[in-house]
Design a protein around this motif. Structure first.
Motif, PDB file in Angstrom:
ATOM      1  N   LEU A   1      16.571 -46.317  -2.674  1.00 21.23           N
ATOM      2  CA  LEU A   1      16.013 -45.254  -3.568  1.00 21.23           C
ATOM      3  C   LEU A   1      16.802 -45.172  -4.983  1.00 21.23           C
ATOM      4  CD1 LEU A   1      15.796 -42.565  -0.556  1.00 21.23           C
ATOM      5  CD2 LEU A   1      14.162 -43.787  -2.050  1.00 21.23           C
ATOM      6  N   LEU A   2      18.159 -45.533  -4.856  1.00 18.17           N
ATOM      7  CA  LEU A   2      18.811 -45.644  -6.240  1.00 18.17           C
ATOM      8  C   LEU A   2      18.222 -46.714  -7.345  1.00 18.17           C
ATOM      9  CD1 LEU A   2      21.331 -44.333  -7.684  1.00 18.17           C
ATOM     10  CD2 LEU A   2      22.622 -46.137  -6.752  1.00 18.17           C
ATOM     11  N   LEU A   3      18.031 -47.979  -6.493  1.00 18.59           N
ATOM     12  CA  LEU A   3      17.311 -48.837  -7.369  1.00 18.59           C
ATOM     13  C   LEU A   3      16.038 -48.502  -7.913  1.00 18.59           C
ATOM     14  CD1 LEU A   3      18.462 -52.052  -5.659  1.00 18.59           C
ATOM     15  CD2 LEU A   3      19.185 -51.379  -7.720  1.00 18.59           C
ATOM     16  N   ILE A   4      15.243 -48.090  -7.016  1.00 16.44           N
ATOM     17  CA  ILE A   4      13.853 -47.304  -7.491  1.00 16.44           C
ATOM     18  C   ILE A   4      13.846 -46.457  -8.606  1.00 16.44           C
ATOM     19  CG2 ILE A   4      11.816 -46.353  -6.720  1.00 16.44           C
ATOM     20  CD1 ILE A   4      12.084 -47.944  -4.166  1.00 16.44           C
ATOM     21  N   GLY A   5      14.772 -45.601  -8.509  1.00 20.15           N
ATOM     22  CA  GLY A   5      14.950 -44.455  -9.427  1.00 20.15           C
ATOM     23  C   GLY A   5      15.415 -44.991 -10.716  1.00 20.15           C
ATOM     24  N   ALA A   6      16.304 -45.987 -10.782  1.00 19.01           N
ATOM     25  CA  ALA A   6      16.901 -46.463 -11.975  1.00 19.01           C
ATOM     26  C   ALA A   6      15.674 -47.156 -12.481  1.00 19.01           C
ATOM     27  CB  ALA A   6      18.162 -47.462 -11.610  1.00 19.01           C
ATOM     28  N   ASP A   7      15.013 -48.028 -11.872  1.00 21.38           N
ATOM     29  CA  ASP A   7      13.731 -48.760 -12.497  1.00 21.38           C
ATOM     30  C   ASP A   7      12.934 -48.084 -13.034  1.00 21.38           C
ATOM     31  OD1 ASP A   7      12.208 -51.027 -12.957  1.00 21.38           O
ATOM     32  OD2 ASP A   7      11.017 -50.737 -11.194  1.00 21.38           O
TER      33      ASP A   7
END
Length: 54
Positions: A15-21
């Motif tokens: 979720l952190l990676l998706i949010g950062a993207d």
């Protein structure tokens, strides 16, 4: 670590990676390369390591 802690860590990381993207660069479909460009005359580009030079 237990299975619950490992699963929570993995899901939180995804979720952190998706949010950062999503925050980092908004999508622009008009500047995206075509998915299939057979016969268009465009030169292949990207990170395919097996591509031979022209």
């Amino acid at each position: 670590m237990t299975r619950k802690a490992t699963a929570f860590t993995a899901i939180a990381g995804l979720l952190l990676l998706i949010g950062a993207d999503l925050i980092g660069a908004p999508l622009n479909p008009y500047q995206a390369p075509p998915a299939f460009a057979f016969g268009s005359g465009q030169v292949a580009s990207g990170g395919f390591c097996g591509a031979l030079p022209n």
